[in-house]
Design a protein around this motif. Structure first.
Motif, mmCIF file in Angstrom:
data_model
loop_
_atom_site.group_PDB
_atom_site.id
_atom_site.type_symbol
_atom_site.label_atom_id
_atom_site.label_comp_id
_atom_site.label_asym_id
_atom_site.label_seq_id
_atom_site.Cartn_x
_atom_site.Cartn_y
_atom_site.Cartn_z
ATOM 1 N N VAL A 375 0.854 -1.186 0.000
ATOM 2 C CA VAL A 375 0.000 0.000 0.000
ATOM 3 C C VAL A 375 0.891 1.238 0.000
ATOM 4 O O VAL A 375 1.771 1.363 0.855
ATOM 5 N N PRO A 376 0.689 2.160 -0.951
ATOM 6 C CA PRO A 376 1.541 3.352 -1.018
ATOM 7 C C PRO A 376 1.264 4.334 0.108
ATOM 8 O O PRO A 376 0.157 4.396 0.658
ATOM 9 N N GLY A 377 2.260 5.131 0.440
ATOM 10 C CA GLY A 377 2.155 6.085 1.532
ATOM 11 C C GLY A 377 1.080 7.124 1.341
ATOM 12 O O GLY A 377 0.574 7.679 2.332
ATOM 13 N N GLU A 378 0.699 7.413 0.094
ATOM 14 C CA GLU A 378 -0.346 8.399 -0.152
ATOM 15 C C GLU A 378 -1.651 8.037 0.540
ATOM 16 O O GLU A 378 -2.482 8.908 0.808
ATOM 17 N N ALA A 379 -1.862 6.759 0.839
ATOM 18 C CA ALA A 379 -3.081 6.331 1.537
ATOM 19 C C ALA A 379 -3.074 6.748 2.998
ATOM 20 O O ALA A 379 -4.134 6.798 3.641
ATOM 21 N N PHE A 380 -1.890 7.065 3.527
ATOM 22 C CA PHE A 380 -1.748 7.324 4.960
ATOM 23 C C PHE A 380 -1.169 8.700 5.268
ATOM 24 O O PHE A 380 -0.922 9.014 6.440
ATOM 25 N N GLY A 381 -0.937 9.487 4.238
ATOM 26 C CA GLY A 381 -0.312 10.797 4.437
ATOM 27 C C GLY A 381 0.607 11.115 3.281
ATOM 28 O O GLY A 381 0.304 10.807 2.127
ATOM 29 N N PRO A 382 1.777 11.693 3.554
ATOM 30 C CA PRO A 382 2.697 12.079 2.481
ATOM 31 C C PRO A 382 3.231 10.893 1.688
ATOM 32 O O PRO A 382 3.315 9.763 2.182
ATOM 33 N N SER A 383 3.621 11.160 0.452
ATOM 34 C CA SER A 383 4.275 10.174 -0.396
ATOM 35 C C SER A 383 5.664 9.874 0.143
ATOM 36 O O SER A 383 6.212 10.608 0.958
ATOM 37 N N GLY A 384 6.229 8.765 -0.332
ATOM 38 C CA GLY A 384 7.593 8.423 0.045
ATOM 39 C C GLY A 384 7.697 7.215 0.947
ATOM 40 O O GLY A 384 8.798 6.874 1.411
#
Length: 409
Positions: A375-384
């Motif tokens: 799951v990419p970080g964009e789902a939980f806040g900032p990218s990266g």
């Protein structure tokens, strides 16, 4: 005639759960015959313990479970939840201060709906579980992100919270252990944050769904035989009890995600209001599931400890292996069953002919080229960042990491 939107703007603005979306895509690819390994869903791979299943089977044959029961929950279960809350959170609450909900997710939604008026702000530490901001907005509130990166162990400070506080701030969301990071606040950190919330007249909604899945606390390792302890904010600052709603459930600790039993515990006026809401929203939770949850809380806890030890073993394995990948930094989680690597070192580099610039693009690349779902970080806040759940079998867990090591070699 006036033209109205077919779907209300309020509901139309909700984003689909990113974790469930990625998991669904992985399962669809698996159904097509592709050997996808999914780290997406936060769901234990163990079966619900037998004694819990047996209690449910007995409940099925008892006619008293075929009818409506109190909307706030079965009295016996509310008593058991109160006892568990005293044992694990240090809060003495009566059964009347408990509402049993359809999973922890309903408890989260009802807690925000009970406390928030339009425009009220919620201080929401990030990275955060993908449902929190949507539940806040549905209740008319405004989520205010307070971000702590891997350099802080994903733990926000009092100074960061104070910088984000405004006259509209009404609620602090406190989550320890954390989904998606597995971070656990120490007793000292929890006390400092709780005292700050008390001094500023804030309400606290504390999600304790992972409180029984702790391995290390405050940087002090615990052996597999001696679990750590996640300090509850009401345990650290008892004076906060009158302004705190605890949300919890049986899903993670007892491998009961599909049984849909959660709860909320709080001061009498807030809990009465939440019970009134539930009486119109869903009424009582399935009586069969409630009887199963009662057995879970009051029965032997050996199976729980067996699962916790398995998660601990997998935690150590996945952190060790992921940290061999150059450009990926994986802090060691102290609770829950997730790792949250910082992948900024993998971005803006070519991998298999593709140059991802965001963790969303990186997750797509990983799925297509390594057949691994994260799951990419964009789902939980900032990218990266990316989230991987280690609540899957030992063999697929290691095989998936091997694929990542090969892709990024």
């Amino acid at each position: 005639m006036p033209e109205f939107p077919r779907v209300s703007r309020r509901i139309g603005s909700i984003s689909e759960s990113a974790t469930l979306k990625v998991d669904a895509k992985a399962k669809a690819l698996q159904a097509e015959g592709r050997p996808v390994i999914s780290y997406a869903a936060g769901e234990p791979d163990f079966a619900t313990p037998d004694y819990i299943v047996e209690a449910a089977l007995a409940a099925v044959h008892d006619p008293k479970n075929y009818r409506y029961t109190p909307a706030a929950g079965l009295p016996d279960l509310r008593e058991a939840v109160a006892a568990k809350t005293l044992r694990d959170s240090g809060l003495a609450a009566s059964a009347s201060q408990v509402v049993v909900t359809n999973g922890g997710k309903q408890a989260v939604y009802q807690a925000f709906a009970t406390l928030l008026d339009p425009g009220d702000e919620v201080l929401m530490p990030a990275p955060y579980w993908t449902t929190y901001p949507e539940a806040i907005r549905l209740a008319g509130g405004v989520p205010v992100e307070v971000f702590a990166g891997s350099d802080q162990g994903y733990l926000v400070t009092v100074e960061q919270l104070e910088a984000a506080r405004t006259p509209r701030s009404k609620v602090l969301l406190f989550v320890s252990p954390s989904n998606p990071t597995g971070a656990v606040y120490s007793a000292e950190q929890t006390r400092a944050i709780g005292e700050w919330a008390l001094e500023n007249g804030l309400w606290v909604i504390s999600d304790e769904i992972y409180q029984n899945l702790v391995y290390d606390t405050a940087g002090t390792p615990s052996s597999a035989e001696t679990p750590g302890h996640a300090t509850s904010i009401v345990e650290a600052v008892p004076e906060l009890a009158d302004r705190t709603i605890l949300v919890n459930g049986v899903a993670k600790t007892y491998a009961m995600t599909g049984w849909r039993v959660g709860w909320m515990v709080g001061p009498p006026d807030a809990i009465k209001a939440a019970a009134n809401l539930q009486s119109h929203l869903s009424s009582n939770v399935s009586n069969i599931s409630q009887r199963a949850a009662l057995a879970a809380l009051t029965g032997p806890q050996d199976a729980v400890e067996t699962m916790r030890q398995a998660f601990d073993r997998r935690r150590k394995l996945i952190v060790s292996e992921l940290n061999t990948i150059p450009g990926m930094v994986t802090p060691t989680p102290e609770g829950a069953f997730y790792v949250y690597p910082d992948v900024t070192g993998l971005l803006n580099r070519e991998w298999g002919g593709v140059t991802p610039t965001t963790s969303l693009e990186l997750a797509d690349l990983i799925l297509e080229q390594a057949e691994v779902a994260v799951v990419p970080g964009e789902a939980f806040g900032p990218s990266g960042y990316i989230r991987l759940s280690y609540a899957l079998g030992d063999e697929p867990l290691l095989e998936g990491v091997r694929r990542l090591q090969k892709l990024f070699s």
